[in-house]
Design an enzyme around this catalytic site. Structure first.
Site, PDB file in Angstrom:
ATOM      1  N   TYR A  60     -10.952 -52.599  33.833  1.00  0.00           N
ATOM      2  CA  TYR A  60     -11.799 -51.633  33.124  1.00  0.00           C
ATOM      3  C   TYR A  60     -12.824 -52.343  32.254  1.00  0.00           C
ATOM      4  O   TYR A  60     -14.026 -52.083  32.334  1.00  0.00           O
ATOM      5  CB  TYR A  60     -10.939 -50.685  32.286  1.00  0.00           C
ATOM      6  CG  TYR A  60     -11.713 -49.945  31.224  1.00  0.00           C
ATOM      7  CD1 TYR A  60     -12.789 -49.121  31.581  1.00  0.00           C
ATOM      8  CD2 TYR A  60     -11.399 -50.079  29.870  1.00  0.00           C
ATOM      9  CE1 TYR A  60     -13.529 -48.454  30.607  1.00  0.00           C
ATOM     10  CE2 TYR A  60     -12.131 -49.413  28.902  1.00  0.00           C
ATOM     11  CZ  TYR A  60     -13.190 -48.606  29.274  1.00  0.00           C
ATOM     12  OH  TYR A  60     -13.922 -47.962  28.299  1.00  0.00           O
ATOM     13  N   ASN A  70     -11.411 -47.515  19.257  1.00  0.00           N
ATOM     14  CA  ASN A  70     -10.522 -46.436  19.714  1.00  0.00           C
ATOM     15  C   ASN A  70     -10.953 -45.097  19.127  1.00  0.00           C
ATOM     16  O   ASN A  70     -10.777 -44.855  17.928  1.00  0.00           O
ATOM     17  CB  ASN A  70      -9.082 -46.746  19.299  1.00  0.00           C
ATOM     18  CG  ASN A  70      -8.564 -48.017  19.931  1.00  0.00           C
ATOM     19  OD1 ASN A  70      -8.130 -48.035  21.070  1.00  0.00           O
ATOM     20  ND2 ASN A  70      -8.636 -49.107  19.177  1.00  0.00           N
TER      21      ASN A  70
END
Length: 297
Positions: free
Chosen positions: A132, A161
């Site tokens: 990813y 995040n």
């Protein structure tokens, strides 16, 4: 706005619309999360012929469409490179064909890997630890190469995040914690003791970073990169404790053996603060969890 129907894309679309921008959402086949009143166009990053019509008459592309699940990228890396890297190349080609010369790209801080130096600044070397991150790094490299032709100006936002709001990704830690609190999951499985520390940024703060980037786009032939994080480290154990306080519920935990993972990953977002005027004033853990819990209920 590619990915306008996604978790972050819908939030950015709403934020930019409310700030006075004329936003057009690019979707694949569903607009359920696109804010009301925002026009949409349909296209697929894997169908280059559809992209020219999609970007026709557009001034700036905010590129948020892509695949984002780390574990899935290990089992299907080719698909991640197809969508995240080759799809970005196809989009850049369509933009060049239609004379669209500006992009804001949603990237990931995972590209840094696990550097010893914390907090992390933009001058750290790249060390993507999984497909990813590597696919997003490849997309960044394509954007940077295109900017060197003089046809493109670009801002790359390396996001930490994102948390809060109606997060549909049940693999992320906060949705998993709240699922256990709600009783929708019998336990929260936890690898190790929950001491790993991460940087969580509230989705509304992250969305505002795109508006800040649009307001300060660099000159043509330039590509700049910014970290977008709260700058505050929070352990998984702290997330669980605060979630229990916010929800008023016990969160049953199933402990599993620890896995190899970085002990601490926290951003230094001072460049974004100094050059974009962006801050994360509402990215405190209690507010994010309260917002996510409210959205879930």
């Amino acid at each position: 706005m590619t990915g306008a129907n996604g978790y972050l894309g819908a939030a950015v679309t709403e934020t930019l619309r409310d700030s006075g921008y004329e936003v057009v959402g690019l979707i694949h086949n569903n607009r359920s999360r696109v804010p009301d009143g925002v026009p949409v166009r349909s296209a697929d990053l894997l169908d280059p012929s559809s992209l020219c019509a999609a970007v026709h008459g557009i001034d700036v592309v905010c590129h948020l469409a892509g695949l984002t699940r780390v574990r899935e990228s290990f089992t299907d890396p080719e698909r991640y490179f197809d969508v995240n890297a080759a799809g970005t190349v196809a989009l850049l080609r369509a933009m060049a064909s239609e004379g669209v010369g500006a992009m804001v790209f949603a990237s990931t801080a995972a590209i840094y890997g696990a550097p010893e130096r914390q907090p992390m600044t933009e001058d750290l070397p790249d060390n993507p630890p999984h497909p990813y991150a590597a696919s997003k790094q490849a997309a960044e490299q394509a954007i940077e190469a295109e900017s060197r032709t003089g046809r493109l100006t670009a801002v790359i936002l390396r996001l930490f995040n994102i948390a809060g709001g109606p997060d549909p990704d049940s693999t992320r830690i906060l949705p998993r914690i709240l699922a256990a609190a709600a009783g929708d999951s019998p336990t929260l499985t936890l690898n190790g003791d929950g001491s790993s520390v991460r940087d969580y940024v509230y989705i509304a703060d992250a969305a505002k970073a795109f508006g800040a980037a649009l307001a300060t786009m660099p000159d043509h032939g330039t590509c700049v990169r910014y970290n977008i994080g709260s700058g505050v480290g929070t352990s998984v154990r702290q997330l669980i404790d605060v979630a229990s306080q916010v929800t008023g519920r016990d969160i049953p935990i199933e402990h599993r053996p620890a896995v190899a993972e970085p002990p601490r990953l926290v951003s230094d977002s001072s460049r974004a603060r100094n050059e974009l005027g962006w801050t994360a004033p509402t990215s405190d853990i209690e507010s994010m969890i309260r917002d996510a819990w409210s959205a879930r209920r």
